[in-house]
Design a protein around this motif. Structure first.
Motif, PDB file in Angstrom:
ATOM      1  N   UNK A   1       0.715  -1.358   0.005  1.00 22.71           N
ATOM      2  CA  UNK A   1      -0.094  -0.070   0.082  1.00 22.71           C
ATOM      3  C   UNK A   1       0.897   1.282  -0.146  1.00 22.71           C
ATOM      4  N   UNK A   2       0.439   2.327  -0.545  1.00 22.94           N
ATOM      5  CA  UNK A   2       0.913   3.560  -0.990  1.00 22.94           C
ATOM      6  C   UNK A   2       2.132   3.487  -1.653  1.00 22.94           C
ATOM      7  N   UNK A   3       2.645   2.421  -2.144  1.00 29.11           N
ATOM      8  CA  UNK A   3       3.995   2.644  -3.045  1.00 29.11           C
ATOM      9  C   UNK A   3       3.523   2.581  -4.487  1.00 29.11           C
ATOM     10  N   UNK A   4       4.475   3.262  -5.321  1.00 31.07           N
ATOM     11  CA  UNK A   4       4.223   3.373  -6.569  1.00 31.07           C
ATOM     12  C   UNK A   4       4.526   2.226  -7.298  1.00 31.07           C
ATOM     13  N   UNK A   5       3.312   1.524  -8.106  1.00 33.80           N
ATOM     14  CA  UNK A   5       3.086   0.439  -8.545  1.00 33.80           C
ATOM     15  C   UNK A   5       4.186   0.369 -10.063  1.00 33.80           C
ATOM     16  N   UNK A   6       4.486   1.256 -10.611  1.00 32.06           N
ATOM     17  CA  UNK A   6       5.129   1.335 -11.998  1.00 32.06           C
ATOM     18  C   UNK A   6       6.549   1.785 -11.612  1.00 32.06           C
TER      19      UNK A   6
END
Length: 760
Positions: free
Chosen positions: A346-351
């Motif tokens: 959660x809250x991390x950039x997925x790209x």
């Protein structure tokens, strides 16, 4: 006077009537025929319910299939052959019945032609199953449902007349009926009432017949017409219960009853991706979700979207809500290709920010509240991040391009999350000048076309582009989009016929359709022109369906569109369906990102040189990421399902062992059964009787070997008395025989599991 009253010759008539009256008794007694009649009424209700469902147009009738299944099952059960010998015969007869019924759905003027067509289409379907492709042929579904219905009736008759077990007889049919109802309006129907009524009568009938058989064996007198009296009483009680159950739920009770029924039906209404892939053309008036967001996107016909509320979303204005995309076209629909899967907290950039940096793009925020269960995360544009733990699917080796984002925990009603997506803000001039320098991974993945694609589709694409004068990829995309938007919007169009390419069918036959048809056609046509693209699915926010920034998403908001790749600018949405605004520059997604305090460009203009970690800093995106999702704690049904499954397996194993233990001993009295069990155990322990031995001789040898000579002789004496002596001549009573058996059983089991060698 005698001449006035001549003797009437009644002999021949009485004889014929007597033969006609007694003919059914050749097969079974009138008691069994009455049970068979109740079974017919019960299972005809199932057949009628399936016929009323009208799963596919022209579905062959089910009632003849049900009657054939009951008749064949009854006849096989009444034979004295072993089950392993008679079942192949019964199943072969059932296969003939099912094929003869299903062939009426095949094409051809004669029976031979239809059977040939049936064989060819079933072989093609098996190839589709093995290849993981998409089928649009309803004949396999017709065959499967007819076969399942026949098998349920056949097993019911077998359970009734061989095992005398009404509960096992009713379970398969009840499963089929409940499944059928759950895919229709989801509520009990008249057929369900008839089935319930017949089930109650059938259970009472079989229970009575067991008692009658025992009473006859024990010589107990009972009233001559007890069967008729009991069935009258059962009918009255069953009718009263059905009427009470039908009318009792009123007001809040009715809602509670409906909720219970929906809960019971839910396992049957959740369509798996595999079933949608293989049987997507069936008609389910229940209004199941058109798109399952799984690995396949079949192009369906005669679509019913439904109006159930699915989500509440906060969005600045109407626009597209993306769920997933598909890149492999099969001719009948779309499949997801090979993908890399990764866990993102959660809250991390997925790209990967470096590979996902494009010009003229910005970030949009979506706040979602679920009103039903759905694990796929909706995003405004190409997915970027979410404030809950997710699993993302990307193109192989391309962490900067997310094709699908799913929650790592089950999401249900009243759960909330925030998602973030990348939306293009490029102008028409920018896209027009983008050029054709596509990255290798884009050209390799998003230009795929099947070898079976008709040449007419390529020719039609060239004609449209030539007539429009389009030169650049953007101009060509707009030209094809405009052409397809001229087709009338129509949800009632049929699915592509078996063996027919869906895009060709739309372009040259239908010339009307809905979003799945038009999106497929635009993407395929663009690929023939060398323009990379993919089909995206999700929902569309309808103007006027929300209050200010709050929108309600329903099943009827399901949608699909085309994402076209432009060098330096990434994916841009196009909409070839005429019921919504067009796509491209300034198209359908851009209302999601106005200059508004609710959503505004952030992430430092989407990964600019001064990009910072999204968990730090300030701004709308960082604030939305920092919000905690609402994930309600729900009862973990696995804690119940797993123990119950283990108990069910143990119970099934126990029942199987008991059936195997008593197999072939039906009809024996208690003493003979004890003797047979002893012989069976002794045989497993290597101490079975030899050919020349009498029962008394074998019992002495067995007793000496296991040091239980006295119990062995006593049990053999009890067995001989049961076979050859009158009851008043028995010297060994039943209790002594049972005690002797238990003594021998313990010794034999100890020898069997102790692996002791028999003494000579």
């Amino acid at each position: 006077m005698a001449g006035l009253n001549p003797t009437i010759e009644r002999g021949p008539v009485r004889s014929a009537g007597s033969v006609a009256l007694n003919l059914p008794r050749v097969v079974m007694s009138w008691e069994d025929w009455l049970t068979f009649a109740v079974a017919v009424i019960t299972f005809v209700a199932i057949g009628h319910s399936l016929e009323q469902a009208n799963w596919v147009d022209g579905m062959p009738p089910f009632i003849p299939t049900v009657l054939a299944g009951l008749a064949i099952g009854m006849l096989t059960a009444r034979t004295r052959l072993h089950a392993l010998a008679i079942h192949p015969v019964g199943l072969l007869a059932g296969a003939v019945v099912v094929v003869l019924v299903a062939q009426t759905y095949a094409d051809g003027p004669t029976l031979a032609d239809r059977l040939a067509d049936f064989r060819v289409r079933m072989v093609e379907w098996f190839h589709v199953v093995r290849a993981g492709d998409i089928s649009n042929d309803n004949l396999p579904f017709v065959t499967l449902v007819q076969g399942t219905t026949w098998l349920a009736a056949y097993l019911a008759a077998w359970c009734l007349f061989r095992w005398h077990n009404a509960w096992l007889a009713l379970l398969p049919g009840g499963f089929i009926l409940l499944t059928n109802i759950s895919f229709l309006d989801g509520q009990p129907t008249g057929d369900f009432v008839v089935f319930l009524f017949g089930a109650i009568v059938l259970i009472s009938r079989v229970h009575l017949q067991k008692h009658l058989a025992r009473w006859r064996a024990e010589g107990v007198d009972y009233p001559e017409f007890i069967s008729v009296s009991l069935i009258q009483l059962t009918v009255a009680v069953a009718a009263a219960l059905v009427v009470l159950a039908w009318w009792l739920p009123l007001g809040n009770q009715a809602k509670a009853a409906e909720s219970v029924f929906d809960t019971l039906a839910r396992p049957f209404t959740s369509q798996s991706d595999q079933l949608v892939r293989l049987f997507h053309n069936i008609d389910s008036r229940r209004g199941a979700n058109l798109h399952t967001f799984g690995n396949t996107l079949p192009i369906q016909g005669d679509v019913t979207l439904g109006s159930k509320r699915l989500f509440e979303v906060n969005s600045a204005q109407a626009g597209l809500l993306r769920a997933t995309s598909y890149e492999v076209y099969t001719g009948n629909g779309w499949k997801a290709g090979d993908r890399d899967s990764a866990r993102v907290d959660a809250r991390e950039l997925a790209v990967d920010a470096r590979s996902a940096t494009y010009e003229a793009r910005t970030t949009a925020i979506l706040r979602v509240k679920l009103l039903s269960s759905e694990s796929t995360i909706l995003t405004p544009g190409v997915p970027l991040a979410a404030n809950l733990d997710t699993r993302v699917d990307t193109a192989p080796g391309q962490a900067g391009d997310i094709e699908r984002m799913r929650s790592r925990v089950a999401l249900g009603p009243d759960d909330t999350y925030n998602s973030f997506g990348s939306v293009s803000t490029a102008t028409a001039a920018q896209l027009d000048a983008a050029g054709t320098a596509y990255p290798d991974w884009v050209a390799e993945r998003y230009l795929q076309l099947p070898n079976s694609l008709p040449q007419s589709v390529r020719d039609e694409t060239r004609r449209i582009i030539a007539e429009s004068g389009a030169r650049t990829p953007y101009q060509q995309a707009k030209a094809i989009e405009a052409y397809l938007r001229s087709f009338p919007y129509d949800l009632a169009v049929p699915a592509p016929p078996p063996g027919r390419d869906a895009v060709e069918f739309l372009l040259f036959d239908l010339k009307r359709g809905y979003f799945d048809y038009q999106s497929s056609a635009m993407c395929v046509m663009l690929r023939t022109a060398g323009i990379p693209c993919r089909v995206a699915v999700g929902y569309v926010l309808t103007p006027g369906s929300g209050d200010e920034t709050l929108y309600t998403v329903r099943k009827s908001d399901a949608y699909s569109w085309v994402e076209v790749f432009f060098p330096s600018y990434g994916w841009v949405e196009f909409n070839p369906t005429s019921d919504r605004p067009e796509g491209g520059a300034g198209g359908l997604s851009q209302p999601l990102v106005p200059s508004d305090p609710f959503v505004e460009p952030s992430l430092e203009e989407l990964f600019g040189p001064d990009y910072l970690d999204p968990t730090g800093g300030a701004g709308p995106v960082q604030e939305a990421l920092a919000e905690d999702p609402v994930i309600n704690q729900r009862f973990n049904w696995l804690l119940v399902i797993i123990p119950l499954s283990i108990l069910a397996l143990v119970a099934a194993a126990a029942v199987g062992l008991r059936v195997a233990w008593n197999w072939g001993l039906a009809g024996l009295d208690e003493r003979a059964r004890l003797w047979a069990h002893t012989q069976r155990l002794a045989g497993w322990a290597g101490l079975g009787p030899r050919a020349p031995e009498t029962p008394r001789e074998w019992s002495r040898r067995l007793g000496r070997t296991i040091q239980r000579e006295e119990p062995a002789i006593r049990l053999s004496q009890a067995y001989e008395e049961s076979r050859y002596a009158r009851p008043d001549q028995h010297r060994v009573d039943d209790a002594e025989a049972a005690a002797s058996y238990r003594s021998l059983r313990g010794a034999l089991l100890g020898r069997l599991f102790g692996r002791k060698k028999p003494r000579p």
